[in-house]
Design a protein around this motif. Structure first.
Motif, PDB file in Angstrom:
ATOM      1  N   UNK A   1       0.810  -1.221   0.000  1.00 28.92           N
ATOM      2  CA  UNK A   1       0.000   0.000   0.000  1.00 28.92           C
ATOM      3  C   UNK A   1       0.844   1.273   0.000  1.00 28.92           C
ATOM      4  N   UNK A   2       2.135   1.143   0.262  1.00 24.09           N
ATOM      5  CA  UNK A   2       2.992   2.326   0.305  1.00 24.09           C
ATOM      6  C   UNK A   2       3.929   2.411  -0.896  1.00 24.09           C
TER       7      UNK A   2
ATOM      8  N   UNK B   1       6.008   6.106  -1.926  1.00 22.61           N
ATOM      9  CA  UNK B   1       7.430   6.327  -1.663  1.00 22.61           C
ATOM     10  C   UNK B   1       8.092   7.144  -2.767  1.00 22.61           C
ATOM     11  N   UNK B   2       7.418   7.314  -3.903  1.00 22.77           N
ATOM     12  CA  UNK B   2       7.982   8.150  -4.959  1.00 22.77           C
ATOM     13  C   UNK B   2       7.709   9.633  -4.705  1.00 22.77           C
ATOM     14  N   UNK B   3       6.880   9.953  -3.700  1.00 25.84           N
ATOM     15  CA  UNK B   3       6.646  11.347  -3.326  1.00 25.84           C
ATOM     16  C   UNK B   3       7.851  11.875  -2.564  1.00 25.84           C
ATOM     17  N   UNK B   4       8.096  13.165  -2.722  1.00 24.52           N
ATOM     18  CA  UNK B   4       9.241  13.758  -2.048  1.00 24.52           C
ATOM     19  C   UNK B   4       9.042  13.780  -0.533  1.00 24.52           C
TER      20      UNK B   4
ATOM     21  N   UNK C   1       8.789  11.551   1.575  1.00 29.21           N
ATOM     22  CA  UNK C   1       8.006  10.497   2.217  1.00 29.21           C
ATOM     23  C   UNK C   1       8.951   9.382   2.648  1.00 29.21           C
ATOM     24  N   UNK C   2       8.837   8.975   3.904  1.00 30.90           N
ATOM     25  CA  UNK C   2       9.684   7.907   4.430  1.00 30.90           C
ATOM     26  C   UNK C   2       8.809   6.798   4.996  1.00 30.90           C
ATOM     27  N   UNK C   3       9.216   5.562   4.722  1.00 29.76           N
ATOM     28  CA  UNK C   3       8.536   4.436   5.358  1.00 29.76           C
ATOM     29  C   UNK C   3       8.936   4.360   6.830  1.00 29.76           C
ATOM     30  N   UNK C   4       8.033   3.826   7.620  1.00 36.86           N
ATOM     31  CA  UNK C   4       8.314   3.701   9.060  1.00 36.86           C
ATOM     32  C   UNK C   4       9.170   2.476   9.315  1.00 36.86           C
ATOM     33  N   UNK C   5      10.454   2.574   8.935  1.00 33.20           N
ATOM     34  CA  UNK C   5      11.411   1.490   9.108  1.00 33.20           C
ATOM     35  C   UNK C   5      12.486   1.962  10.083  1.00 33.20           C
ATOM     36  N   UNK C   6      12.816   1.200  11.086  1.00 29.12           N
ATOM     37  CA  UNK C   6      13.796   1.657  12.074  1.00 29.12           C
ATOM     38  C   UNK C   6      15.146   2.002  11.466  1.00 29.12           C
ATOM     39  N   UNK C   7      15.575   1.273  10.437  1.00 23.77           N
ATOM     40  CA  UNK C   7      16.893   1.516   9.877  1.00 23.77           C
ATOM     41  C   UNK C   7      16.925   2.750   8.968  1.00 23.77           C
ATOM     42  N   UNK C   8      15.756   3.338   8.634  1.00 26.23           N
ATOM     43  CA  UNK C   8      15.706   4.425   7.660  1.00 26.23           C
ATOM     44  C   UNK C   8      16.336   5.685   8.214  1.00 26.23           C
TER      45      UNK C   8
ATOM     46  N   UNK D   1      17.373   8.067   5.678  1.00 25.16           N
ATOM     47  CA  UNK D   1      17.489   8.860   4.453  1.00 25.16           C
ATOM     48  C   UNK D   1      16.703  10.151   4.532  1.00 25.16           C
ATOM     49  N   UNK D   2      16.722  10.860   3.374  1.00 20.46           N
ATOM     50  CA  UNK D   2      16.050  12.158   3.289  1.00 20.46           C
ATOM     51  C   UNK D   2      14.650  12.059   2.712  1.00 20.46           C
ATOM     52  N   UNK D   3      14.262  10.910   2.191  1.00 16.09           N
ATOM     53  CA  UNK D   3      12.958  10.782   1.557  1.00 16.09           C
ATOM     54  C   UNK D   3      12.935  11.305   0.137  1.00 16.09           C
ATOM     55  N   UNK D   4      14.128  11.514  -0.448  1.00 11.81           N
ATOM     56  CA  UNK D   4      14.198  12.039  -1.810  1.00 11.81           C
ATOM     57  C   UNK D   4      14.767  11.040  -2.803  1.00 11.81           C
ATOM     58  N   UNK D   5      15.352   9.948  -2.326  1.00 15.29           N
ATOM     59  CA  UNK D   5      16.047   9.020  -3.224  1.00 15.29           C
ATOM     60  C   UNK D   5      15.155   8.457  -4.298  1.00 15.29           C
ATOM     61  N   UNK D   6      14.029   7.846  -3.921  1.00 19.80           N
ATOM     62  CA  UNK D   6      13.140   7.249  -4.908  1.00 19.80           C
ATOM     63  C   UNK D   6      12.416   8.310  -5.747  1.00 19.80           C
ATOM     64  N   UNK D   7      12.192   9.499  -5.185  1.00 24.03           N
ATOM     65  CA  UNK D   7      11.609  10.591  -5.980  1.00 24.03           C
ATOM     66  C   UNK D   7      12.560  10.988  -7.109  1.00 24.03           C
ATOM     67  N   UNK D   8      13.867  11.024  -6.799  1.00 24.38           N
ATOM     68  CA  UNK D   8      14.855  11.330  -7.835  1.00 24.38           C
ATOM     69  C   UNK D   8      14.898  10.215  -8.874  1.00 24.38           C
ATOM     70  N   UNK D   9      14.832   8.971  -8.421  1.00 24.42           N
ATOM     71  CA  UNK D   9      14.822   7.833  -9.351  1.00 24.42           C
ATOM     72  C   UNK D   9      13.641   7.938 -10.309  1.00 24.42           C
TER      73      UNK D   9
END
Length: 430
Positions: A371-372, A376-379, A381-388, A390-398
Motif C-alpha cells: 500500500x505504500x 514512496x515516490x513522493x518527495x 516520504x519515508x517508510x516507518x522502518x527503524x533503519x531508515x 534517508x532524506x525521503x528524496x532518493x526514490x523521488x529522484x529515481x
C-alpha cells in the motif's frame, strides 16, 4: 498591414488602368479602320472634279479626324476634307502605316478608274483618345482606393482590438493569479493563440505550485537537521574537559553528514527540474555504468557490513544521459544499502530482452508494504522502518530520472532475498 494592403490595391489599380488603355487602343484601331474603309467606299467610283468642286467648305481638323483626299489619274488633288493638312499621295492600295512630319499615319487607299481615294488618320490621335479614356477611369479608381483604405483601416483596427484586450489580460496575470484567457466572444483567428497561452499558463501554474511545495517541504526538512546540529554543537562545547568529547564530535559529524546528504539531494532535485529535459542523450552501455556505481559504493556497503555484489550483467545499450543514469543507479543502490539491516545482502542485475533492458536492485531488507509502494515516490516520504536514515528524496529522484528517459519504475517483493526488488525498464537503443 495597411501599407501592404493599400500597396497591393494600388498596383492592381495601375494594372487595371494599363489594361484599360491597351484594350481601348485595340478597340479604337478596329473601329477607326472600319470607319476609314467605309469613308473610302462611300465615294462613288464615277465622281468627277466638277462634283467635287461643288462640295462644301473644308472641315476643321481634330486630332482623331479622318482626312479624305481624292486624286485624279494625273495626280491632281481634286478634294481635301481638311485643307490645312495636305498629305502627299501614297501608292500602296489598302491599309498601310507611313511616317510623315515626325508622326505615324494610318493610310487606306482605294483606286477607281478615274480617281485615287486616300483616307488618312494620325496614330498619335488614336493613342491620345485611349490615354484620355484610361485617365478618366483613374478618378473613380482613386475614389475606390480611398474608400477601401478607410474600410481596411477600420476593419483591421476592429480586428486587432481583440489582440489588444488579450495583451491587457495577459499583463494582469501574476504568479499568484494565472487564470485562463479564453473568452466566448473572441474571434476564431486568435483562439489557437489564446488556447496555447492558456496551456502555457496552466503549465506555469503547475510548475510554480510544485516549486512552492518543494520550497516549503525543503524548509521543513532542513529545519530539523539544522536544529539538531545546533544542539550537537552545544553538546560538544559542554563536553569539553569531561572526557566525552569523542562521542560528541562523532554525533556532530554524523549530523553534518546527514545534513550534507539532504542538501545534496535537494540540489539534485532542483537541477533535474530546471535542466533535465535539455541534457543531451547518447547511446550508453548500462552494464558498464552499473559496474562502476556498484564498485564505488562497495566501501559504503562495507561500513554497514552489507554484501553488495553483481548477480548478472547483460550487455546492452540505451539512449540517455550518463550523468542522470549514474544518479539513478546510485540512489537505488544507496537506498537498498541504507534500508537493509546490518549483515544483509544487496544484488545488482542487468537483464537484456528483445526490446528493453531491465535494471534490478534486490535486497534482503524489510521491503515496502504494497500500500505504500506508490507513495514512496513522493518527495520527503519515508517508510516507518527503524533503519531508515534517508532524506525521503532518493526514490523521488529515481522516478524523475526514469520519466526523463521514458523508463518505467516498479517496486515489488524480492524472489531470492525476500526483501524489496526495484526494477527500471529502459527501451533498448537501436
Amino acid at each position: 498591414m495597411l501599407f501592404w494592403l493599400l500597396s497591393g490595391l494600388a498596383i492592381l489599380g495601375a494594372c487595371f488602368v494599363l489594361a484599360d488603355y491597351l484594350i481601348d487602343r485595340a478597340l479604337l484601331a478596329d473601329i477607326y479602320d472600319d470607319q476609314m474603309n467605309q469613308i473610302a467606299s462611300a465615294i462613288p467610283a464615277h465622281v468627277n472634279s466638277e462634283d467635287l468642286r461643288q462640295s462644301g467648305p473644308g472641315l476643321k481638323y481634330d486630332g482623331d479626324d479622318s482626312i479624305l483626299q481624292i486624286w485624279d489619274q494625273q495626280g491632281k488633288l481634286n478634294y481635301n476634307s481638311h485643307p490645312e493638312i495636305v498629305l502627299p499621295q501614297f501608292s500602296t492600295p489598302g491599309f498601310s502605316v507611313v511616317q510623315w512630319q515626325d508622326g505615324e499615319w494610318k493610310i487606306f487607299i482605294r483606286k477607281t478608274d478615274r480617281n485615287v481615294i486616300q483616307v488618312a488618320q494620325s496614330l498619335s490621335g488614336r493613342r491620345n483618345i485611349a490615354v484620355d479614356h484610361a485617365l478618366r477611369s483613374l478618378i473613380p479608381l482613386l475614389i475606390f482606393l480611398l474608400i477601401m483604405g478607410l474600410l481596411i483601416h477600420w476593419s483591421v483596427g476592429t480586428g486587432l482590438q481583440s489582440l489588444t484586450r488579450l495583451s491587457q489580460e495577459l499583463a494582469k496575470r501574476t504568479p499568484d493569479k494565472l487564470g485562463r484567457l479564453a473568452a466566448p466572444d473572441q474571434p476564431t483567428e486568435i483562439k489557437p493563440l489564446t488556447q496555447a497561452l492558456d496551456t502555457l499558463l496552466e503549465r506555469l501554474g503547475v510548475a510554480l505550485e510544485g516549486q512552492k511545495k518543494f520550497i516549503a517541504d525543503a524548509s521543513h526538512e532542513l529545519r530539523t537537521p539544522l536544529a539538531t546540529l545546533q544542539i550537537q554543537t552545544q553538546l560538544v562545547e559542554q563536553s569539553l574537559g569531561s572526557g566525552c568529547e569523542a562521542r560528541a564530535l562523532a554525533d556532530l559529524k554524523a549530523g553534518v553528514k546527514r545534513t550534507s546528504h539532504l542538501v545534496e539531494q535537494l540540489l539534485m532535485v532542483s537541477r533535474l527540474e530546471s535542466g533535465g529535459n535539455h541534457d543531451p542523450h547518447a547511446p550508453l552501455q548500462l552494464h558498464e555504468i552499473a559496474r562502476e556505481v556498484t564498485i564505488d559504493l562497495i566501501p559504503y556497503a562495507n561500513t554497514r557490513k552489507i554484501n553488495l555484489g553483481v548477480e548478472q550483467l547483460d550487455a546492452g545499450a540505451i539512449m540517455g544521459s550518463a550523468h542522470h543514469v549514474h544518479i539513478l543507479l546510485r540512489n537505488l543502490i544507496d537506498n537498498a544499502v541504507r534500508y537493509t539491516p546490518i549483515g544483509g545482502q544487496v544484488d545488482v542485475a542487468i537483464r537484456t530482452g528483445q526490446h528493453e533492458i531491465v535494471l534490478e536492485i534486490e535486497d534482503s531488507g524489510p521491503g515496502i508494504p504494497p500500500e505504500e509502494r506508490e507513495r514512496v515516490f513522493d518527495r520527503f516520504y519515508r517508510c516507518l522502518v527503524p533503519q531508515a536514515t534517508g532524506s525521503g528524496l532518493g526514490l523521488a529522484i529515481v522516478k524523475q530520472v526514469a520519466d526523463l528517459h521514458l523508463a518505467e519504475v516498479r517496486l515489488g517483493q524480492g524472489l531470492r532475498l525476500a526483501g524489496l526488488r526495484a526494477s527500471v525498464s529502459f527501451k533498448r537503443a537501436a
